[in-house]
Design an enzyme around this catalytic site. Sequence first.
Site, PDB file in Angstrom:
ATOM      1  N   GLY A   1       0.508  -1.250   0.176  1.00  0.00           N
ATOM      2  CA  GLY A   1       0.117   0.094  -0.263  1.00  0.00           C
ATOM      3  C   GLY A   1       1.181   1.401   0.279  1.00  0.00           C
ATOM      4  O   GLY A   1       2.538   0.741   0.242  1.00  0.00           O
ATOM      5  N   GLU A   2       0.719   2.211  -0.226  1.00  0.00           N
ATOM      6  CA  GLU A   2       0.985   3.508   0.111  1.00  0.00           C
ATOM      7  C   GLU A   2       0.150   4.519   0.929  1.00  0.00           C
ATOM      8  O   GLU A   2      -1.510   4.755   0.407  1.00  0.00           O
ATOM      9  CB  GLU A   2       0.364   3.629  -1.551  1.00  0.00           C
ATOM     10  CG  GLU A   2       1.956   5.285  -2.008  1.00  0.00           C
ATOM     11  CD  GLU A   2       2.114   4.795  -3.523  1.00  0.00           C
ATOM     12  OE1 GLU A   2       1.666   6.247  -3.426  1.00  0.00           O
ATOM     13  OE2 GLU A   2       2.058   3.913  -3.899  1.00  0.00           O
ATOM     14  N   GLY A   3       0.736   5.598   2.171  1.00  0.00           N
ATOM     15  CA  GLY A   3       0.227   6.516   2.074  1.00  0.00           C
ATOM     16  C   GLY A   3       0.176   7.632   2.097  1.00  0.00           C
ATOM     17  O   GLY A   3       2.351   7.485   1.315  1.00  0.00           O
TER      18      GLY A   3
ATOM     19  N   GLY B   1       4.014   6.905   3.692  1.00  0.00           N
ATOM     20  CA  GLY B   1       5.270   6.236   2.991  1.00  0.00           C
ATOM     21  C   GLY B   1       4.841   5.027   2.321  1.00  0.00           C
ATOM     22  O   GLY B   1       3.494   4.078   2.996  1.00  0.00           O
TER      23      GLY B   1
ATOM     24  N   ASP C   1      -5.957   7.201  16.756  1.00  0.00           N
ATOM     25  CA  ASP C   1      -6.344   7.510  16.058  1.00  0.00           C
ATOM     26  C   ASP C   1      -7.029   5.749  15.884  1.00  0.00           C
ATOM     27  O   ASP C   1      -6.898   4.791  14.837  1.00  0.00           O
ATOM     28  CB  ASP C   1      -5.915   7.092  14.349  1.00  0.00           C
ATOM     29  CG  ASP C   1      -5.502   7.243  13.297  1.00  0.00           C
ATOM     30  OD1 ASP C   1      -6.713   7.387  13.023  1.00  0.00           O
ATOM     31  OD2 ASP C   1      -4.744   7.496  12.424  1.00  0.00           O
TER      32      ASP C   1
END
Lengths: 544, 322
Positions: A45-47, A50, A170
Site C-alpha cells: 500500500g501507499e500512504g 510512505g 487514531d
Amino acid sequence: MSILESQEGGNAPSPRSFAIAHQRPKSSFVGCSRITDYEVLGKLGEGTFGEVHRARSKKTGALVALKKIIMHNEKDGFPITALREIKLLKLLSHKNILRLEDMAVEHPARSTDKRKRPIMYMVTPYMDHDLSGLLDNPSVHFTVPQIKCYMLQLLEGLKYLHANHILHRDMKAANLLINNKGILQIADFGLARHYDGEVPKPGKGGGEGRRDYTSLVVTRWYRPPELLLHLKRYTTAIDMWGVGCVFGEMLVGKPILAGESDGHQLEIIFELCGSPTDENMPGWRSLPGAEAIHPRPRPETISQRFGSHGPVAVSLLRELLKLDWRSRINAIDALQHPYFRTAPYPAQPGELPSFEESHELDRRKFHDRRAALPPAPKGGTVGRGPHDGSNAGFGGGGGDGFGSRNGVNGGRYPRNSRDPPPADGRVPAWHRDRGLPPRPPPPIDYPLDHPDGYRDRGGRPPRGGGGGRQDVDTYIPSYDRDAPRRRRDDRDDRRHDWDRPRRPDFDERARASRTRSRSRSPIVRDRERDRDRDRDRDRDMYRR
Amino acid sequence: MSHMTNPLATPEQLFQRRSFGALPLELQDAIFFAAQCLTQAAGILLQLPQSITAQANVLLARYWLVEPLMAHEFSDVSAAAMYLTAKLSASPRSPRDVCNVYAYLVSPASTFFHPLHQPLAAAAAENNPPKYCLSESQYQSFHARLLAIEARVFYALSFNTHVALPHPLAVTYLQALDFLNMPKETIAKRALAYLNAAVLSPQMLYCTSQPNALAVAAIYNAARDVGAKMPECEWWEVFDVDREELGFLVVGMRSIEGWGRKIRGEEEPIKGWKGKGMLTRRMVQEELRRRGIEEVGEEGDDVEADMARRLDERMAELEGGS
C-alpha cells in the site's frame, strides 16, 4: 574496560545477572539493518507517510511489512511524527500492539541518483488482514465468540497503552491488524502521544483531563463527540469511543457512524446516542464547538439499532458510546463487562473458525500476490494491483462516494480498501466478483490513462489458473534504478490506503482532492502529491 | 516496556573505540570530554532542563561508540545530538536557536573553555557581535550539516533514542533509604552532582551501566562525601547492583573531577588548546601531525597494555581513596 568483560564472564546468579539476561538485546545497538537484509516481495500500500512493502527477512525467514518513511527534505530534519511513532513503538511490548522489529536503511545508489539521503523503513511483523478489510470481505461473517475474542484483545492492548500513558488518537478498524492465528494488534502510532493525565482506574471511567492537546485527531467516523465539539483537555476516553465504533462495526459489518462532514458526524452521533443534555453530557454547552449547534431533542436509539445482538451487547455498546467522556467506560472495566462472561463465550484466538479464515486467507494471499506485481516492462503499462481494478470498477460507478469513503476511512492496504457502504445491503453485486480476473486482459499497449483499472493486467506476464506465484515471490524491486521507482511513486491515486485517514483535517478540501485523486492524469497526480505534502506539513504542526 | 533500562555498549564496541583510527587515547578522551561539556553549556543556553540535556549527552556517547570521532566536527555532532533530543522532547528548539547557541559557544567571545582569569571588562569590550553572528550562508551550511548528522545519528543508533536517566531513580532510592538520616537537599544534591558529572566521563559510564547502578553509585559517593552512615548490610543488592559494578562506578565517578582538571590544566593532551575554546578537528589534526601520526596507527598492541595500566591506576586510586 576489561572490568566489564571479566564481569560478563563470571556471572553469579545475582539480580544483576538476571537484569542482564533480560535487558534489551545487545544487537539493538549496532545500527540499522540494510534493506538488503530483506527480500522485498511487493508493495502492499501507499500512504502519506510512505509506501508499505511486504518482505521476507533473510535472517529469520519471517514475513514482515516494511513501512517507508517519506522524507520531504524538511527544514526540521527527520519528521517528528515518524520519530515519535518509532520511539513509542520501541518502548512498547505487548501481544496486542504491533511490534517494531527493526529499522532498515536503503542507501541511494551512487552517483546517478539524485536522492541524496538514505531512505528509512520501519519493519513490523506481517499481519494478514486489517479489521476493516476483513469486515469488508463478503465471505467473512464474524461469529459472536469471534467478535468477543477480538474485543478482548483490543481492550487488552488499549488497557496497556493507557496504563503506560499513551493516547493512540487514531482508533479505527483499519488500524487493527489481525493475523491468521486470530491475534489482533493495534497499529499505526503516527498520531499517538504521551498522555499527561492520570491513567484510568477501575470504575472511574476516563477521569479528568489535565492538559490541552490538539483536537485535530482521530478519523472522523471514529471521532468522539467531545472532540467534534473541540474539547482540548481530553482523556483516554477518546480511544474508548473508537472501540465502541469498532464494536458496532463488527456487529453490523460496516461502520456505524459514517458522517460526511464534522457537523453531520455530530448529527448522526446524537441520532444514535440521543441529543446532549446536562445529564448525559455534563458541561457540553461550554465546549467551544457547542455554541453554534442546537440539536433538536432526540432519544437514544442504540437498543433499537442493535437490539438484535442481545441486551448485553447493547449494554456494552452503550457504555462505550457514552456522550459523557468522564463516565465513558475505560478499558479496565470494559474487560470485566458481563458481555464477555455470558454465553456464547469468547473464543480463544487459536480456535477461531479456521474454515472461513483459511478461505479468506487464500483469497487474501491471492490478492497480495497480484498486488505484488512488478512494474511493467519499459514501454508497457504500469503494473497495478488488482484492487485498483475493483476500485476503479466502483469508482466509476460511485464516483464521489468512493472518494469520500476512502478519504476518511481507507483500508490499511489497498487490497482491503472498502467500498462506500451502500444504503441497503453490505455486499454490492459488483463487489462480489472481485476475485479472479473477471475480464480478459487488455492488450499490452493499453493506454496508461484508460479509465478502466484493469489496464494493469496488460503488463503482467501471463500465468495459468492460480499458479504464477513464483514470478512474484522471486521478484525483488530494483532499488538501484531510478526510473521504475519513480514510476511506482507516481501512482499516487493509491495514497488513500495506508494511513491517509489519520489526517486530522478531513475538511472538504481533503475530500475534494481525494475525489480528484481518482483522476488518471499523471499531471494531476503530481499536483496532488504536492498538495498532500503541504497538508502533511500542516498536519505535523497539529501533532505538537 | 524498557523505560527503565538503556541499551549498553558491547565489549566489542568499547574495544573497537579504543582502536579506532590513529587517535591516541588521551586525544579521544579530550574530544569526548570537550564535546560533552559543550553539550551541557548549550543545554543551559538553550534553556533546556538537565533531563533533556543529559539525554543528549548519552545519545552523543552512544553515537561515538558506533561512528569514528573524526568523521564530523565535534561541535556539529554535539549540536545534532542536542537538536534531535530537544525535538523528541516536550520542548523542541528550532535549528536557528541551536545554530545561534553553538555559534556563540565556539566563538572566542564566549567564556566556554576560555580562561576565566581574563578580566571581565576586557571580555565585555571585546564583545563583538559579528564574531558569533553567522551570515545567512553560514547558517545554511550549519543547517545542512545539522540535518545530515542528525540522520547519521539516528542511523547509528538504530533509532534507539530513548534514554533512561538515573536521576529520578536516585531520588527514589534516597527516599527508600530515608535519605540516610541526612538533610534531604544535602545528600540529594550531592548525588545528582555525581550523576551529572558522570555524563562527562570519557569512560562512558552511561553506556556501560544501567541507570539503577549509576544511581546507587552516586548515592554511595554522596553518602561518603557528606559523612552519612550507610546501612551495614549490602544494601545495593536491594537495587539490583552487585558489589563489583558498584566499586567500578564509584571509582569512575570519583575520578572525573581530578581527570577533568588535569586535562584542562597543566598536562595538556593537545598543545595550544588551552585558552582556545572548544576543541576542533583541526586542532586534533595539528596535534597528530605534531606527534608524527598521520593515518591509522599501528598501536593496536599498546591499546591493551594501556588499558591495563589505566585500570591499575584506577585501582590504586580506589585503594588510596578508601
